[in-house]
Design a protein around this motif. Structure first.
Motif, PDB file in Angstrom:
ATOM      1  N   LEU A  87       7.999  37.612  25.176  1.00 44.79           N
ATOM      2  CA  LEU A  87       9.249  38.359  25.228  1.00 44.79           C
ATOM      3  C   LEU A  87      10.400  37.400  25.511  1.00 44.79           C
ATOM      4  N   PHE A  88      11.220  37.164  24.485  1.00 47.90           N
ATOM      5  CA  PHE A  88      12.383  36.282  24.605  1.00 47.90           C
ATOM      6  C   PHE A  88      12.000  34.920  25.184  1.00 47.90           C
ATOM      7  N   GLY A  89      10.876  34.372  24.692  1.00 48.55           N
ATOM      8  CA  GLY A  89      10.430  33.049  25.111  1.00 48.55           C
ATOM      9  C   GLY A  89       9.546  33.010  26.332  1.00 48.55           C
ATOM     10  N   PHE A 106      10.282  44.347  21.064  1.00 44.94           N
ATOM     11  CA  PHE A 106      10.952  43.049  21.098  1.00 44.94           C
ATOM     12  C   PHE A 106       9.992  41.887  21.370  1.00 44.94           C
ATOM     13  N   TYR A 107       8.702  42.175  21.528  1.00 45.45           N
ATOM     14  CA  TYR A 107       7.731  41.091  21.621  1.00 45.45           C
ATOM     15  C   TYR A 107       7.716  40.303  20.313  1.00 45.45           C
ATOM     16  N   SER A 108       7.713  38.997  20.434  1.00 47.71           N
ATOM     17  CA  SER A 108       7.774  38.153  19.240  1.00 47.71           C
ATOM     18  C   SER A 108       6.479  38.266  18.433  1.00 47.71           C
ATOM     19  N   ARG A 109       6.628  38.172  17.110  1.00 47.13           N
ATOM     20  CA  ARG A 109       5.473  38.166  16.211  1.00 47.13           C
ATOM     21  C   ARG A 109       5.100  36.758  15.783  1.00 47.13           C
ATOM     22  N   SER A 110       5.851  35.772  16.221  1.00 46.43           N
ATOM     23  CA  SER A 110       5.517  34.375  15.946  1.00 46.43           C
ATOM     24  C   SER A 110       5.789  33.552  17.204  1.00 46.43           C
ATOM     25  N   ALA A 111       4.967  32.536  17.396  1.00 41.97           N
ATOM     26  CA  ALA A 111       5.106  31.661  18.567  1.00 41.97           C
ATOM     27  C   ALA A 111       5.650  30.313  18.124  1.00 41.97           C
ATOM     28  N   SER A 126       1.379  32.427  14.177  1.00 40.49           N
ATOM     29  CA  SER A 126       1.171  33.836  14.484  1.00 40.49           C
ATOM     30  C   SER A 126       0.743  34.003  15.935  1.00 40.49           C
ATOM     31  N   THR A 127       1.173  35.103  16.547  1.00 42.42           N
ATOM     32  CA  THR A 127       0.750  35.408  17.911  1.00 42.42           C
ATOM     33  C   THR A 127      -0.622  36.063  17.938  1.00 42.42           C
TER      34      THR A 127
END
Length: 320
Positions: A87-89, A106-111, A126-127
Motif C-alpha cells: 500500500l503506497f510503497g 489501492f493495494y499495488s498490483r506490481s512490486a 507481479s505481486t
C-alpha cells in the motif's frame, strides 16, 4: 533483510454483492434523474427538475467511480500461490489463503519493475508469487576440476519460494537470481572435486550422492537471501572436454587392462601354489628346484596368456 508477514483478506463474495447492489442503485438513480428532467428544449423551472439533474450527475459519477473502484479490490489465489500486499510503497503482509478475496483497491498490483536483458525493457514484477516447486535445467558448462582437467558439467535444480518478502524486496528478480547462483555454485563445486581419482577421495564421477549433497548445501546458502529453498540438486551431465576426451579414454582403458591383469596374475599364482602343494602332499612326483621352476613357468604361461597354449612334446629330458 525483509521478513514475511502473514495477512488475511476478507472473502470476495459479500463485497461482490455490495458492488452489484451499488451498481443497481446507481442505475436506478440515473433513470430516476432522467425521468425528472423537463422535455427537450424546455427550461428547468421546478425543484423536481433540479433534483433530477443532481440524481443524474450523482448516479453517473457514482457508477463510474464506485463499482469500478470496488472491482479493483477483487483477486483470486490458487493453491500454492500467494499475493504480496503493498500500500503506497509499504509492505502490509502476504495472503496465503486460497479462494476469492477482496482487499483495499489501492493495494499495488506490481512490486516495481526489473530489467529484462533479452527484450531490453523494464518488466513489472507481479505481486502474485507461485509457491510451487520449479525445475531449472542448467546449461552445459566447461570448467576445470580440482586437478585442472577441463570437463563438461550440467545440473538440474528443484526449487521453490518460501519467503515472499525476500523474493520480492531483497533481490531484483528472483528467477534470474536463482539461475545465476545455480551456475556459480555448480562451477565452485566442480572445481572442488576431481573428475576421477585412485586415491580414494570423493570424485565427481564416483560419488554422485556426496557431490549432489554438496551442491544442494552450496545453493541453499546462496539462495537464502532470495527466500528460496532447494528441494533437490543433481548432476545431469558429466564428461571430459572434447579436447582431452580421447586421451582420458585411453587412460581409463589402460587402467582397466592393468586391473584385469592384476587379478589374473593373483589368481594364477594362487592356482600354481595350490598345484605344487597338492603334488607334494600326494607324492605324485618329486620335483627339484629346476623342475619346479620350469613347471611354475609353464603354468604361469598357460594361465596368464591371452591365447590358448600350444603343447610341445619333449622326447628328451629336461637336462638334455
Amino acid at each position: 533483510m525483509s521478513e514475511e508477514k502473514v495477512a488475511h483478506a476478507r472473502s470476495g463474495w459479500p463485497m461482490l454483492a455490495v458492488t452489484l447492489l451499488l451498481g443497481v442503485v446507481c442505475v436506478v438513480a440515473i433513470v430516476a434523474g432522467a425521468m425528472m428532467l423537463p422535455p427537450d428544449e424546455a427550461p428547468m423551472t421546478t425543484t423536481v427538475h433540479a433534483l433530477g439533474v443532481v440524481l443524474l450527475v450523482v448516479g453517473i459519477v457514482a457508477l463510474c467511480v464506485g463499482p469500478v473502484l470496488l472491482l479493483m479490490g477483487f483477486f483470486t489465489i490458487q493453491p500454492n500461490q500467494a499475493r504480496v500486499l503493498i500500500l503506497f510503497g509499504n509492505y502490509k503482509g502476504t495472503v496465503h489463503d486460497e479462494g476469492f478475496h477482496w482487499a483495499n483497491p489501492f493495494y499495488s498490483r506490481s512490486a516495481g519493475s526489473t530489467y529484462d536483458f533479452q527484450s531490453g525493457k523494464a518488466v513489472p514484477k507481479s505481486t502474485k508469487i507461485s509457491l510451487r516447486a520449479r525445475t531449472y535445467n542448467g546449461e552445459h558448462l566447461k570448467v576445470n576440476d580440482k586437478n585442472g582437467n577441463p570437463i563438461e558439467i550440467a545440473d538440474v535444480v528443484v526449487w521453490r519460494v518460501s519467503d515472499t518478502a525476500k523474493a520480492i524486496f531483497d533481490v531484483d528478480d528472483y528467477n534470474t537470481y536463482v539461475h545465476t547462483q545455480s551456475e556459480t555454485a555448480l562451477r565452485h563445486v566442480a572445481t572442488t572435486y576431481a573428475y576421477d581419482s585412485d586415491d580414494g577421495e570423493i570424485t565427481l564421477r564416483s560419488n554422485i550422492e556426496e557431490v549432489s549433497a554438496a551442491l544442494k548445501d552450496e545453493l541453499s546458502v546462496r539462495l537464502e537471501k532470495a527466500g528460496v529453498i532447494i528441494d533437490d540438486a543433481r548432476l545431469t551431465h558429466l564428461a571430459y572436454a572434447p579436447e582431452i576426451a580421447q586421451a582420458m579414454l585411453r587412460r581409463q582403458q589402460a587402467e582397466a587392462v592393468i586391473a584385469a591383469r592384476e587379478k589374473i596374475v593373483q589368481g594364477a599364482v594362487s592356482m600354481v601354489d595350490m598345484a605344487l602343494t597338492e603334488l607334494a602332499a600326494k607324492h605324485v612326483v618329486d620335483l627339484d628346484d629346476e623342475r619346479r621352476a620350469a613347471m611354475v613357468s609353464n603354468l604361469m604361461v598357460v594361465l596368464c596368456g591371452d591365447s590358448e597354449a600350444q603343447p610341445v612334446l619333449n622326447t628328451g629330458t629336461l637336462y638334455q
